[in-house]
Each structure stands twice: as structure tokens, then as C-alpha cells.
Write a protein that holds these residues in place. Structure first.
Motif, PDB file in Angstrom:
ATOM      1  N   ALA A 144       0.798  -1.284  -0.142  1.00  2.64           N
ATOM      2  CA  ALA A 144       0.084   0.047  -0.089  1.00  2.64           C
ATOM      3  C   ALA A 144       0.988   1.257   0.061  1.00  2.64           C
ATOM      4  O   ALA A 144       2.116   1.152   0.359  1.00  2.64           O
ATOM      5  N   THR A 151      -4.654   7.148  -1.586  1.00  2.00           N
ATOM      6  CA  THR A 151      -4.006   5.738  -1.353  1.00  2.00           C
ATOM      7  C   THR A 151      -4.258   4.886  -2.596  1.00  2.00           C
ATOM      8  O   THR A 151      -5.109   5.157  -3.411  1.00  2.00           O
ATOM      9  N   TYR A 152      -3.477   3.840  -2.539  1.00  2.00           N
ATOM     10  CA  TYR A 152      -3.431   2.834  -3.505  1.00  2.00           C
ATOM     11  C   TYR A 152      -2.954   1.517  -2.682  1.00  2.00           C
ATOM     12  O   TYR A 152      -2.028   1.494  -2.075  1.00  2.00           O
ATOM     13  N   TYR A 153      -3.622   0.459  -3.057  1.00  2.93           N
ATOM     14  CA  TYR A 153      -3.636  -0.783  -2.498  1.00  2.93           C
ATOM     15  C   TYR A 153      -3.332  -2.059  -3.607  1.00  2.93           C
ATOM     16  O   TYR A 153      -3.738  -1.897  -4.582  1.00  2.93           O
ATOM     17  N   GLU A 154      -2.471  -2.774  -2.896  1.00  4.64           N
ATOM     18  CA  GLU A 154      -2.178  -4.131  -3.786  1.00  4.64           C
ATOM     19  C   GLU A 154      -3.742  -5.009  -3.819  1.00  4.64           C
ATOM     20  O   GLU A 154      -4.352  -4.985  -2.721  1.00  4.64           O
ATOM     21  N   LYS A 176      -6.800  -5.179  -0.550  1.00  5.21           N
ATOM     22  CA  LYS A 176      -8.105  -4.296  -0.542  1.00  5.21           C
ATOM     23  C   LYS A 176      -9.246  -4.722   0.066  1.00  5.21           C
ATOM     24  O   LYS A 176      -9.686  -5.759   0.094  1.00  5.21           O
ATOM     25  N   THR A 205      -5.593  -0.897   5.552  1.00  2.83           N
ATOM     26  CA  THR A 205      -5.962   0.435   5.446  1.00  2.83           C
ATOM     27  C   THR A 205      -4.571   1.185   6.017  1.00  2.83           C
ATOM     28  O   THR A 205      -4.248   1.112   6.892  1.00  2.83           O
ATOM     29  N   LEU A 211      -0.599   1.166   9.220  1.00  7.75           N
ATOM     30  CA  LEU A 211      -1.055   0.347   8.259  1.00  7.75           C
ATOM     31  C   LEU A 211      -1.909  -0.689   9.014  1.00  7.75           C
ATOM     32  O   LEU A 211      -1.399  -1.565   9.929  1.00  7.75           O
ATOM     33  N   THR A 260       4.287   1.618  -7.264  1.00  5.75           N
ATOM     34  CA  THR A 260       4.354   0.507  -6.496  1.00  5.75           C
ATOM     35  C   THR A 260       5.759  -0.344  -6.526  1.00  5.75           C
ATOM     36  O   THR A 260       5.909  -1.312  -6.129  1.00  5.75           O
TER      37      THR A 260
END
Length: 123
Positions: A48, A57-60, A64, A68, A80, A105
Motif C-alpha cells: 500500500a 491511497t493505493y493498495y495491492e 484491498k 488501510t 497500516l 508500486t
């Protein structure tokens, strides 16, 4: 900027942990922060990231809805929150920082790394 990750531990499947990444040194709020993890025998992978100003924010995909990422610039800390943990989440978790240039990423794009904290999820 120097980074210190903490909060790892042993938890059962379905449990939760909150990792912290405390920063010192240069202006923390100027950096995007990422979390990565590395399981035994595997390459380091993105988890993340959160940008410095807008807090975008961006997540793998696999985390997801379960993880958070958030930041408190007043405390120079990124968190995290990890819920619904699975055995496949077991890894050493690292936080990393980079001057903000947008979401990325790729581990090689981050120039500053903390020492890692171990998360073990038992089945």
C-alpha cells in the motif's frame, strides 16, 4: 529521512494488527510512504502507499478491503491497519519513503527504507 517500523507480531487467522512507521529527519510531510512485504524465499512486494499531501491511497489487490493505510503528519507517522489477516499475509513488512512524484508500486522508486517488522499469521 529515517524510518522505524513497528507493530508486528503473531496473530491468528482473522485477527488484526496495526503497523506503525515513525519517521525522523527531513520534512516527513514531503514524502510519499509505501508499505512493502517480503515472505521467505519471495521477492519484496508492494502492499500500500499514501501520498504526502492529498493522502491519496493505493493498495495491492489482495489486501484491498482488509488493509488501510493512513498518516498523521503531526506525529510523523504512517499506519497500516491490517484486518482479517490470512496466513499468506505472513512476511516481514517494510515502510519506505520517496519524495512525492505520484503513486508508484515499485520498490526501486523508494530511496529510504525502515528495518522491517515481522508479521506471522497462524492458521
Amino acid at each position: 529521512v529515517q524510518l522505524q517500523a513497528s507493530g508486528g507480531g503473531l496473530v491468528q487467522t482473522g485477527g488484526y494488527l496495526r503497523l506503525s512507521c515513525a519517521a525522523s529527519g527531513r520534512t516527513f510531510s514531503s514524502y510519499d510512504i509505501g508499505w512493502f512485504r517480503q515472505a521467505p524465499g519471495k521477492e519484496r512486494e508492494f502492499v500500500a502507499t499514501i501520498t504526502q499531501s492529498s493522502g491519496r491511497t493505493y493498495y495491492e489487490d489482495s489486501v484491498k478491503g482488509r488493509f488501510t493505510i493512513s498518516r498523521d503528519n503531526a506525529k510523523n507517522t504512517v499506519y497500516l491497519q491490517m484486518n482479517s489477516l490470512k496466513p499468506e499475509d505472513t512476511a516481514v513488512y517494510f515502510c519506505a519513503a520517496r519524495p512525492t512524484f505520484g503513486i508508484t508500486t515499485k520498490p526501486d522508486d523508494y530511496g529510504y527504507w525502515g528495518q522491517g517488522t515481522l508479521v506471522t499469521v497462524s492458521s
